[in-house]
Design a protein around this motif. Structure first.
Motif, PDB file in Angstrom:
ATOM      1  N   THR A  62      62.723 -39.702 -67.532  1.00 54.46           N
ATOM      2  CA  THR A  62      62.989 -41.071 -67.083  1.00 54.46           C
ATOM      3  C   THR A  62      61.761 -41.972 -67.095  1.00 54.46           C
ATOM      4  O   THR A  62      61.904 -43.187 -67.091  1.00 54.46           O
ATOM      5  CB  THR A  62      63.556 -41.084 -65.654  1.00 54.46           C
ATOM      6  OG1 THR A  62      62.560 -40.616 -64.737  1.00 54.46           O
ATOM      7  CG2 THR A  62      64.815 -40.242 -65.547  1.00 54.46           C
ATOM      8  N   SER A 111      60.083 -42.608 -64.683  1.00 56.91           N
ATOM      9  CA  SER A 111      60.342 -43.403 -63.495  1.00 56.91           C
ATOM     10  C   SER A 111      59.840 -42.663 -62.257  1.00 56.91           C
ATOM     11  O   SER A 111      59.924 -41.437 -62.199  1.00 56.91           O
ATOM     12  CB  SER A 111      61.852 -43.645 -63.374  1.00 56.91           C
ATOM     13  OG  SER A 111      62.169 -44.350 -62.215  1.00 56.91           O
ATOM     14  N   TYR A 138      70.264 -41.627 -68.369  1.00 57.61           N
ATOM     15  CA  TYR A 138      69.394 -42.660 -67.804  1.00 57.61           C
ATOM     16  C   TYR A 138      69.365 -43.902 -68.702  1.00 57.61           C
ATOM     17  O   TYR A 138      69.495 -45.035 -68.231  1.00 57.61           O
ATOM     18  CB  TYR A 138      67.993 -42.072 -67.633  1.00 57.61           C
ATOM     19  CG  TYR A 138      67.046 -42.918 -66.829  1.00 57.61           C
ATOM     20  CD1 TYR A 138      67.119 -42.936 -65.444  1.00 57.61           C
ATOM     21  CD2 TYR A 138      66.059 -43.664 -67.451  1.00 57.61           C
ATOM     22  CE1 TYR A 138      66.235 -43.698 -64.702  1.00 57.61           C
ATOM     23  CE2 TYR A 138      65.175 -44.427 -66.710  1.00 57.61           C
ATOM     24  CZ  TYR A 138      65.268 -44.433 -65.335  1.00 57.61           C
ATOM     25  OH  TYR A 138      64.388 -45.194 -64.595  1.00 57.61           O
ATOM     26  N   ALA A 185      66.282 -48.886 -64.425  1.00 60.65           N
ATOM     27  CA  ALA A 185      66.416 -47.584 -65.075  1.00 60.65           C
ATOM     28  C   ALA A 185      65.594 -47.579 -66.349  1.00 60.65           C
ATOM     29  O   ALA A 185      65.361 -48.570 -66.957  1.00 60.65           O
ATOM     30  CB  ALA A 185      67.874 -47.296 -65.411  1.00 60.65           C
TER      31      ALA A 185
END
Length: 141
Positions: A40, A42, A129, A141
């Motif tokens: 991701t 993230s 994702y 996202a």
């Protein structure tokens, strides 16, 4: 109404994982954290029982709305739940190669990571994702 389990808290992801009593489950959670961070790109947050990555807005026909993680996982006592919020373009083909698992609408259940192909799992997470981001362009996202 109960708080959503996906709502981020101030809790530490590392403390969440360290609190997992079973050493094998804790090791799986550590590995899954690294895998999902790669997939991701993230940062992660902890909800009441979920490690989440990214956010997206949702709303229902009832008028209820909120924000949830774009993907995440929970190291439960019986299995590991991986939340694939949106189906990526090759989800069915990837699931056929994943290994031992159960798939619900958006919840992938795995007994332990040793039962699955981690490269396939990482691709499933990355595609889901990306699909959340495509469906919800205002998401992080």
């Amino acid at each position: 109404m109960a708080e959503a389990k996906t709502k981020p808290t101030q809790a530490s992801v590392e403390r969440y994982i360290d609190a997992i009593a079973d050493p094998e489950r804790r090791g799986d959670a550590e590995s899954l954290l690294k895998l999902m961070r790669r997939a991701t790109a993230s940062p992660s947050d902890v909800g009441s029982s979920i490690v989440g990555f990214g956010k997206y807005p949702y709303s229902y026909a009832t008028g209820r709305s909120g924000e949830s993680c774009a993907t995440g996982f929970a190291a439960r006592k019986g299995d590991i739940s991986v939340y694939l919020v949106a189906s990526g373009p090759s989800q069915q083909e990837l699931l056929s190669r994943l290994g031992r698992h159960k798939m619900g609408k958006s919840c992938l259940s795995i007994k332990r990571l040793a039962d699955v192909d981690l490269k396939v799992l990482e691709q499933l997470v990355a595609e889901s994702y990306a699909e959340v981001h495509r469906l919800h362009p205002s998401s992080d996202a």
